[in-house]
Motif scaffolding. Structure first.
Motif, PDB file in Angstrom:
ATOM      1  N   LEU A  33       0.850  -1.196   0.000  1.00 23.40           N
ATOM      2  CA  LEU A  33       0.000   0.000   0.000  1.00 23.40           C
ATOM      3  C   LEU A  33       0.884   1.243   0.000  1.00 23.40           C
TER       4      LEU A  33
ATOM      5  N   ARG B 229       0.404   5.436   0.349  1.00 21.42           N
ATOM      6  CA  ARG B 229      -0.518   6.538   0.593  1.00 21.42           C
ATOM      7  C   ARG B 229       0.259   7.774   1.007  1.00 21.42           C
ATOM      8  N   GLN B 230      -0.104   8.905   0.409  1.00 23.36           N
ATOM      9  CA  GLN B 230       0.591  10.153   0.738  1.00 23.36           C
ATOM     10  C   GLN B 230       0.210  10.601   2.135  1.00 23.36           C
ATOM     11  N   GLU B 231       1.216  10.825   2.970  1.00 28.13           N
ATOM     12  CA  GLU B 231       1.005  11.236   4.352  1.00 28.13           C
ATOM     13  C   GLU B 231       1.198  12.726   4.514  1.00 28.13           C
TER      14      GLU B 231
ATOM     15  N   PRO C 161      -5.931   7.284   6.539  1.00 26.67           N
ATOM     16  CA  PRO C 161      -5.748   8.730   6.729  1.00 26.67           C
ATOM     17  C   PRO C 161      -5.803   9.077   8.216  1.00 26.67           C
TER      18      PRO C 161
END
Length: 421
Positions: free
Chosen positions: A18, A20-22, A223
């Motif tokens: 996975l 995902r932009q943090e 998120p």
């Protein structure tokens, strides 16, 4: 570590990871199956994207060099993913990710998820909806109002002794406290399940306390806004139990309700237990639930270690490894650590105060009573054995954190040795 089957012609199997932009220039990269996650720069996320597209290690290195204007060691990056537990050696070499019934967290080691965390999300979501959280917050606010109106409801260490027989009191208190602690962790697992994340239960140490801990590492794939409910779920349950214990005593003190004195003392013991738990969870420096909430809210990556090292260097010289960690720390961690270390120190002071005012007096009463019984009672009589049991119980409670710390140190050394092979 070097993976023999991994070379420039390899096509690592990373499609199951996975990304995902943090943050603006940071991405969370992880394996939801094993619950392992790391933070990588944008180049790392782009590297995974190119590997997913089917490029070889050499092709990815060439493409990244063209895009970034500087060489990137793709082989080293893939090996880092193996060391971090995101890939196994077969996947790094290009084999498809294996279908796992119980996924591997480490080579040869199975992940055994807690059964309560496998419950379908739709079953537990009502426990963490808007109405539920309004109820939890209402319980806490109402409890604080009752404490403010009647200070006699506040807990004392004497509330741990429910009946005159100290041994029986400790048995009752500890059975109840351990039972509520398990449900506290179940509430974390339920909230994780509602968010689609499985959990593990383990025994850990926080300062001078031995605690149960629900490992919800998979939350870092979500998120930030979706992490708060699982992090705060245990405290929500504690707030409800605290209200349920304080409200009857408040009504009893006002003459609105008639209660048996034994029930009143049992409720007082519940209040002591729940106040202690909630106060403990606010001790962010012990990496409790509120620490996770604060780290998420501030966007910090390694706040606890950065804070600890920034304080340590005021007292003594850091090791070369510690100096490197502090030098390379994220700017947010360094900025937040400037004020967070005040909370860190305040937490240490609170833990000392709690030990002095609650743990030591209770231990003194327990051991003193046990010593008196052992001296006065015939050897091997029932009361003599009761005294032995009390002393043993006190010893286990006082030394358990040391055993957990020793266990963790041994595990860390084994893990370091395994990585070095």
């Amino acid at each position: 570590m070097t993976i023999a089957a991994l070379d420039a012609t390899s096509r690592p199997s990373v499609a199951h990871l996975l990304v995902r932009q943090e943050d603006e220039d940071e991405f969370v990269l992880g394996n939801p199956a094993t619950g392992r996650f790391v933070v990588v720069p944008e180049a790392g996320a782009r590297l995974i994207e190119l590997l997913v597209a089917g490029h070889t290690v050499a092709e990815v290195a060439d493409l990244l060099e063209q895009e970034l204007g500087e060489p990137v060691d793709v082989l080293d990056f893939v090996e880092m993913l193996v060391e971090a537990g995101l890939l196994d050696e077969r996947e790094a070499a290009g084999e498809a990710a294996a279908t796992r019934v119980e996924e591997e967290a480490e080579p040869g080691k199975k992940v055994k998820y807690w059964v309560v965390s496998k419950i379908p999300p739709w079953v537990v979501k009502p426990l963490f909806g808007k109405a539920a959280w309004t109820f939890y917050v209402g319980c806490l606010v109402a409890t604080l109002a009752m404490f403010a109106a009647d200070h006699s409801l506040l807990p004392s260490y004497e509330d741990a002794f429910v009946v005159t027989d100290i041994m029986l009191s400790l048995v009752i208190t500890n059975v109840v406290v351990i039972g509520l602690a398990v449900v506290h962790e179940i509430w974390h697992a339920f909230a994780g399940a509602a968010a689609g994340v499985k959990a593990q239960l383990r025994l850990e140490r926080r300062g001078i306390f031995t605690v149960l801990e629900t490992d919800l590492t998979g939350l870092w794939a979500l998120p930030p806004a979706k992490r708060y409910s699982p992090f705060l779920a245990g405290m929500a349950f504690d707030s409800f139990v605290l209200f349920a214990a304080v409200a009857p005593r408040f009504a009893y003190s006002r003459g609105w309700l008639d209660l048996n004195p034994h029930v009143v003392r049992f409720l007082a013991m519940l209040v002591l237990s729940q106040v202690g738990k909630l106060a403990f969870q606010t001790m962010a420096y012990l990496r409790t639930d509120m620490y996770l909430v604060m780290a998420t809210a501030t966007g910090c990556k390694n706040l606890h270690q950065v804070t600890r090292l920034s304080l340590k260097r005021l007292i003594r010289k850091l090791t070369p490894v510690e100096q490197t960690i502090l030098r390379d720390a994220d700017a947010k961690d360094l900025r937040v650590a400037r004020w967070y270390r005040l909370l860190y120190l305040a937490g240490i002071v609170w833990m000392g105060w709690f030990a002095w005012n609650f743990i030591l007096p209770a231990a003194k009463v327990t051991i003193g009573w046990a010593a008196g019984v052992m001296v006065g009672a015939p050897i091997f009589s029932f009361y003599w054995w009761e005294g032995i049991g009390l002393v043993s119980f006190a010893f286990v409670n006082l030394t358990a954190p040391l055993f957990v710390a020793l266990r963790n140190r041994i595990r860390a050394r084994r893990a370091a040795a395994a990585v070095a092979v």
